[in-house]
Scaffold this motif. Structure first.
Motif, mmCIF file in Angstrom:
data_model
loop_
_atom_site.group_PDB
_atom_site.id
_atom_site.type_symbol
_atom_site.label_atom_id
_atom_site.label_comp_id
_atom_site.label_asym_id
_atom_site.label_seq_id
_atom_site.Cartn_x
_atom_site.Cartn_y
_atom_site.Cartn_z
ATOM 1 N N MET A 100 2.301 3.960 9.845
ATOM 2 C CA MET A 100 3.117 4.489 8.761
ATOM 3 C C MET A 100 2.194 5.038 7.675
ATOM 4 S SD MET A 100 4.249 0.869 6.924
ATOM 5 C CE MET A 100 5.322 1.682 5.752
ATOM 6 N N SER A 101 2.774 5.710 6.712
ATOM 7 C CA SER A 101 2.030 6.111 5.525
ATOM 8 C C SER A 101 1.853 4.910 4.610
ATOM 9 C CB SER A 101 2.782 7.209 4.770
ATOM 10 O OG SER A 101 2.228 7.394 3.478
ATOM 11 N N TYR A 102 0.650 4.699 4.119
ATOM 12 C CA TYR A 102 0.466 3.578 3.203
ATOM 13 C C TYR A 102 1.191 3.798 1.876
ATOM 14 C CZ TYR A 102 -3.924 6.351 2.638
ATOM 15 O OH TYR A 102 -4.868 7.355 2.521
ATOM 16 N N PHE A 103 1.621 5.020 1.612
ATOM 17 C CA PHE A 103 2.449 5.252 0.421
ATOM 18 C C PHE A 103 3.844 4.663 0.598
ATOM 19 C CE2 PHE A 103 -0.847 8.410 -0.181
ATOM 20 C CZ PHE A 103 -1.060 8.362 -1.554
ATOM 21 N N ASP A 104 4.262 4.443 1.842
ATOM 22 C CA ASP A 104 5.574 3.871 2.122
ATOM 23 C C ASP A 104 5.531 2.361 2.320
ATOM 24 O OD1 ASP A 104 6.741 6.398 2.046
ATOM 25 O OD2 ASP A 104 6.401 6.742 4.190
ATOM 26 N N TYR A 105 4.355 1.778 2.296
ATOM 27 C CA TYR A 105 4.205 0.340 2.502
ATOM 28 C C TYR A 105 4.706 -0.422 1.273
ATOM 29 C CZ TYR A 105 1.815 -4.162 3.233
ATOM 30 O OH TYR A 105 1.520 -5.488 3.377
ATOM 31 N N ASP A 106 5.414 -1.510 1.523
ATOM 32 C CA ASP A 106 5.935 -2.358 0.446
ATOM 33 C C ASP A 106 4.873 -3.402 0.108
ATOM 34 O OD1 ASP A 106 7.504 -3.618 -1.401
ATOM 35 O OD2 ASP A 106 8.822 -4.580 0.068
ATOM 36 N N PHE A 107 4.005 -3.076 -0.820
ATOM 37 C CA PHE A 107 2.881 -3.942 -1.162
ATOM 38 C C PHE A 107 3.378 -5.279 -1.717
ATOM 39 C CE2 PHE A 107 1.031 0.190 -0.948
ATOM 40 C CZ PHE A 107 -0.325 0.029 -0.703
ATOM 41 N N PRO A 108 3.137 -6.389 -1.027
ATOM 42 C CA PRO A 108 3.578 -7.687 -1.543
ATOM 43 C C PRO A 108 2.673 -8.143 -2.681
ATOM 44 C CG PRO A 108 2.380 -7.979 0.497
ATOM 45 C CD PRO A 108 2.495 -6.496 0.293
ATOM 46 N N PRO A 109 3.217 -8.810 -3.683
ATOM 47 C CA PRO A 109 2.387 -9.226 -4.822
ATOM 48 C C PRO A 109 1.387 -10.316 -4.430
ATOM 49 C CG PRO A 109 4.607 -10.122 -5.009
ATOM 50 C CD PRO A 109 4.630 -9.159 -3.861
ATOM 51 N N ALA A 110 0.161 -10.155 -4.939
ATOM 52 C CA ALA A 110 -0.887 -11.173 -4.814
ATOM 53 C C ALA A 110 -1.046 -11.683 -3.379
ATOM 54 C CB ALA A 110 -0.603 -12.333 -5.763
ATOM 55 N N GLN A 111 -1.159 -10.778 -2.437
ATOM 56 C CA GLN A 111 -1.188 -11.136 -1.017
ATOM 57 C C GLN A 111 -2.592 -11.081 -0.416
ATOM 58 O OE1 GLN A 111 1.504 -12.128 0.829
ATOM 59 N NE2 GLN A 111 0.154 -12.485 2.575
ATOM 60 N N PHE A 112 -3.468 -10.218 -0.958
ATOM 61 C CA PHE A 112 -4.741 -9.938 -0.295
ATOM 62 C C PHE A 112 -5.932 -10.275 -1.191
ATOM 63 C CE2 PHE A 112 -1.619 -7.104 1.654
ATOM 64 C CZ PHE A 112 -1.814 -7.390 2.999
ATOM 65 N N ASP A 113 -7.016 -10.715 -0.542
ATOM 66 C CA ASP A 113 -8.276 -10.920 -1.247
ATOM 67 C C ASP A 113 -9.009 -9.608 -1.465
ATOM 68 O OD1 ASP A 113 -8.075 -13.832 -1.154
ATOM 69 O OD2 ASP A 113 -8.460 -13.611 0.992
ATOM 70 N N ALA A 114 -8.755 -8.647 -0.579
ATOM 71 C CA ALA A 114 -9.417 -7.351 -0.686
ATOM 72 C C ALA A 114 -8.530 -6.274 -0.083
ATOM 73 C CB ALA A 114 -10.771 -7.369 0.016
ATOM 74 N N VAL A 115 -8.548 -5.124 -0.716
ATOM 75 C CA VAL A 115 -7.969 -3.908 -0.147
ATOM 76 C C VAL A 115 -9.122 -2.941 0.036
ATOM 77 C CG1 VAL A 115 -6.346 -2.011 -0.445
ATOM 78 C CG2 VAL A 115 -5.750 -4.306 -1.282
ATOM 79 N N ILE A 116 -9.199 -2.352 1.220
ATOM 80 C CA ILE A 116 -10.284 -1.414 1.503
ATOM 81 C C ILE A 116 -9.698 -0.092 2.004
ATOM 82 C CG2 ILE A 116 -11.866 -3.294 2.059
ATOM 83 C CD1 ILE A 116 -11.567 -2.538 5.028
ATOM 84 N N SER A 117 -10.477 0.962 1.832
ATOM 85 C CA SER A 117 -10.127 2.261 2.402
ATOM 86 C C SER A 117 -11.419 3.009 2.659
ATOM 87 C CB SER A 117 -9.228 3.056 1.444
ATOM 88 O OG SER A 117 -8.791 4.263 2.050
ATOM 89 N N VAL A 118 -11.543 3.556 3.866
ATOM 90 C CA VAL A 118 -12.787 4.229 4.248
ATOM 91 C C VAL A 118 -12.465 5.646 4.718
ATOM 92 C CG1 VAL A 118 -14.828 4.158 5.714
ATOM 93 C CG2 VAL A 118 -13.818 2.030 4.894
ATOM 94 N N MET A 119 -12.900 6.623 3.951
ATOM 95 C CA MET A 119 -12.758 8.041 4.289
ATOM 96 C C MET A 119 -11.302 8.433 4.562
ATOM 97 S SD MET A 119 -15.751 9.264 3.968
ATOM 98 C CE MET A 119 -17.416 8.597 3.738
ATOM 99 N N SER A 120 -10.415 8.042 3.676
ATOM 100 C CA SER A 120 -8.996 8.341 3.876
ATOM 101 C C SER A 120 -8.311 8.954 2.665
ATOM 102 C CB SER A 120 -8.255 7.049 4.268
ATOM 103 O OG SER A 120 -6.878 7.279 4.448
#
Length: 214
Positions: A100-120
């Motif tokens: 899916m598009s990450y713009f359409d993702y329902d980001f849950p609050p305080a869920q991740f230790d890290a968010v990464i993106s590589v060449m996107s």
């Protein structure tokens, strides 16, 4: 503009089999494999839950799991053919994916230790990025980090010229595959506007840079 612009998912699905070669060989001057391995070195100690935006074939994941074998990764990408190759690469690793598009993702609050993106992220407008960065900030746990390894415009003139070319083609950023990188300074300013306390360049090679935001 004479080039034929393709929808984003179509572009990457059609090139899934040559994606790794392009990034490790043809783009060597702008990071190559170094741009994939560097992310692992800047993750906080104890990182476990990671969100990977635009994960593609997962080139960045082996180095992460080598350093954080207990990690769990959720990867999001538009191209299913790329995700299929990711699962081959990471067959024995704790990786889940969403096509899916990450713009359409329902980001849950305080869920991740890290968010990464590589060449996107070099396909989108400042307004799109500000919205996304705000949601990224909300999904990080206290002490979490956002690592964006991408290539950036050399200056404001280049940045504006790319958006002008896209407008001439009557396309909106992100609809088709066309690069509209911001300058690193512009990108960091947007991250601070999105609520990050600080954003800095942690690594660079050619036009590729790793921006570290907390």
């Amino acid at each position: 503009m004479n080039e034929q612009l393709e929808p984003m998912a179509q572009f990457f699905n059609a090139r899934s089999e040559i994606y790794d070669e392009a990034h490790l060989g043809h783009l060597k001057k702008d990071g190559g494999m170094a741009s994939k391995d560097i992310v692992a070195l800047h993750l906080p100690a104890g990182t476990r839950d990671i969100l990977d935006l635009g994960c593609g074939t997962g080139l960045e994941l082996p180095a992460i799991f080598a350093q954080f074998p207990q990690a769990k990764v959720l990867g999001i990408d538009l191209a299913q053919d790329m995700l299929d190759l990711l699962h081959e690469r990471c067959a024995n690793l704790d990786v889940q994916t969403l096509c899916m598009s990450y713009f359409d993702y329902d980001f849950p609050p305080a869920q991740f230790d890290a968010v990464i993106s590589v060449m996107s992220l070099h396909h989108f407008s400042p307004a799109q990025k500000l919205q996304l960065f705000t949601r990224v900030r909300s999904t990080l746990r206290p002490g979490g980090v956002f690592l964006n390894c991408d290539y950036f415009a050399k200056n404001t003139r280049e940045e504006r010229a790319n958006f002008a070319k896209l407008a001439q083609a009557h396309q909106q950023p992100g609809e088709t595959h066309f690069d509209t990188p911001l300058t690193a300074r512009h990108e960091m300013r947007l991250l601070c506007q999105a609520g990050f306390a600080q954003a800095k360049i942690a690594w660079q090679q050619g036009n590729a840079k790793l921006i570290h935001a907390t």
